[in-house]
Design a protein around this motif. Structure first.
Motif, mmCIF file in Angstrom:
data_model
loop_
_atom_site.group_PDB
_atom_site.id
_atom_site.type_symbol
_atom_site.label_atom_id
_atom_site.label_comp_id
_atom_site.label_asym_id
_atom_site.label_seq_id
_atom_site.Cartn_x
_atom_site.Cartn_y
_atom_site.Cartn_z
ATOM 1 N N MET A 1 0.831 -1.181 0.000
ATOM 2 C CA MET A 1 0.000 0.000 0.000
ATOM 3 C C MET A 1 0.880 1.250 0.000
ATOM 4 O O MET A 1 1.812 1.355 0.780
ATOM 5 N N GLN A 2 0.542 2.139 -0.875
ATOM 6 C CA GLN A 2 1.333 3.355 -1.020
ATOM 7 C C GLN A 2 0.639 4.500 -0.281
ATOM 8 O O GLN A 2 -0.579 4.662 -0.353
ATOM 9 N N THR A 3 1.428 5.289 0.445
ATOM 10 C CA THR A 3 0.854 6.418 1.170
ATOM 11 C C THR A 3 0.967 7.684 0.338
ATOM 12 O O THR A 3 1.878 7.826 -0.483
ATOM 13 N N ARG A 4 0.051 8.598 0.561
ATOM 14 C CA ARG A 4 0.084 9.873 -0.153
ATOM 15 C C ARG A 4 1.127 10.785 0.474
ATOM 16 O O ARG A 4 1.248 10.832 1.690
ATOM 17 N N PRO A 5 1.841 11.526 -0.365
ATOM 18 C CA PRO A 5 2.834 12.453 0.186
ATOM 19 C C PRO A 5 2.147 13.590 0.943
ATOM 20 O O PRO A 5 1.024 13.979 0.632
ATOM 21 N N ASP A 6 2.845 14.097 1.921
ATOM 22 C CA ASP A 6 2.350 15.209 2.718
ATOM 23 C C ASP A 6 2.245 16.451 1.826
ATOM 24 O O ASP A 6 3.204 16.795 1.132
ATOM 25 N N PRO A 7 1.105 17.152 1.810
ATOM 26 C CA PRO A 7 0.966 18.355 0.977
ATOM 27 C C PRO A 7 1.985 19.428 1.301
ATOM 28 O O PRO A 7 2.478 20.114 0.400
ATOM 29 N N ALA A 8 2.347 19.561 2.570
ATOM 30 C CA ALA A 8 3.363 20.558 2.946
ATOM 31 C C ALA A 8 4.714 20.185 2.347
ATOM 32 O O ALA A 8 5.470 21.060 1.896
ATOM 33 N N GLU A 9 5.022 18.896 2.328
ATOM 34 C CA GLU A 9 6.290 18.443 1.749
ATOM 35 C C GLU A 9 6.308 18.661 0.240
ATOM 36 O O GLU A 9 7.340 19.029 -0.335
ATOM 37 N N LEU A 10 5.179 18.441 -0.419
ATOM 38 C CA LEU A 10 5.088 18.712 -1.854
ATOM 39 C C LEU A 10 5.300 20.197 -2.149
ATOM 40 O O LEU A 10 5.972 20.560 -3.120
ATOM 41 N N GLN A 11 4.728 21.054 -1.298
ATOM 42 C CA GLN A 11 4.895 22.490 -1.476
ATOM 43 C C GLN A 11 6.363 22.884 -1.308
ATOM 44 O O GLN A 11 6.892 23.687 -2.068
ATOM 45 N N ARG A 12 7.024 22.317 -0.313
ATOM 46 C CA ARG A 12 8.453 22.606 -0.113
ATOM 47 C C ARG A 12 9.280 22.124 -1.298
ATOM 48 O O ARG A 12 10.223 22.793 -1.716
ATOM 49 N N ALA A 13 8.907 20.984 -1.858
ATOM 50 C CA ALA A 13 9.627 20.470 -3.032
ATOM 51 C C ALA A 13 9.441 21.398 -4.223
ATOM 52 O O ALA A 13 10.395 21.663 -4.971
ATOM 53 N N ARG A 14 8.233 21.929 -4.398
ATOM 54 C CA ARG A 14 7.989 22.888 -5.487
ATOM 55 C C ARG A 14 8.812 24.158 -5.290
ATOM 56 O O ARG A 14 9.386 24.689 -6.233
ATOM 57 N N GLN A 15 8.842 24.627 -4.048
ATOM 58 C CA GLN A 15 9.622 25.833 -3.758
ATOM 59 C C GLN A 15 11.111 25.586 -4.007
ATOM 60 O O GLN A 15 11.789 26.442 -4.571
ATOM 61 N N ALA A 16 11.606 24.435 -3.601
ATOM 62 C CA ALA A 16 13.017 24.114 -3.812
ATOM 63 C C ALA A 16 13.336 24.037 -5.305
ATOM 64 O O ALA A 16 14.393 24.510 -5.747
ATOM 65 N N ARG A 17 12.435 23.460 -6.076
ATOM 66 C CA ARG A 17 12.625 23.389 -7.526
ATOM 67 C C ARG A 17 12.657 24.787 -8.131
ATOM 68 O O ARG A 17 13.499 25.093 -8.990
ATOM 69 N N LEU A 18 11.750 25.657 -7.682
ATOM 70 C CA LEU A 18 11.722 27.027 -8.175
ATOM 71 C C LEU A 18 13.006 27.772 -7.812
ATOM 72 O O LEU A 18 13.562 28.511 -8.635
#
Length: 74
Positions: A1-18
């Motif tokens: 079973m796969q868990t969904r990533p934390d939305p806050a962590e996804l936002q931080r990843a987007r910011q880091a990419r930017l």
């Protein structure tokens, strides 16, 4: 079973990419402006303007990186 990533962590990843894109883009544009300024014989005040814009991009990236780091702390 796969868990969904934390939305806050996804936002931080987007910011880091930017941040990475802005850093790389700022460096490339700044180096190109320096080269072009030398080729065209632009006055120092125009070349200094490119330097200030690059510094602004780097400071923005530093601030956002600090915010990402602080977000991971808490």
């Amino acid at each position: 079973m796969q868990t969904r990533p934390d939305p806050a962590e996804l936002q931080r990843a987007r910011q880091a990419r930017l941040v990475a894109i802005v850093l790389a883009g700022t460096m490339v544009v700044w180096m190109g402006a320096q080269w072009l300024g030398g080729q065209l014989g632009l006055e120092a005040r125009y070349v200094f303007l490119f330097d200030l814009l690059a510094i602004a991009g780097f400071v923005w990236a530093l601030v956002v990186t600090y915010q990402i780091w602080r977000g991971r702390q808490g």
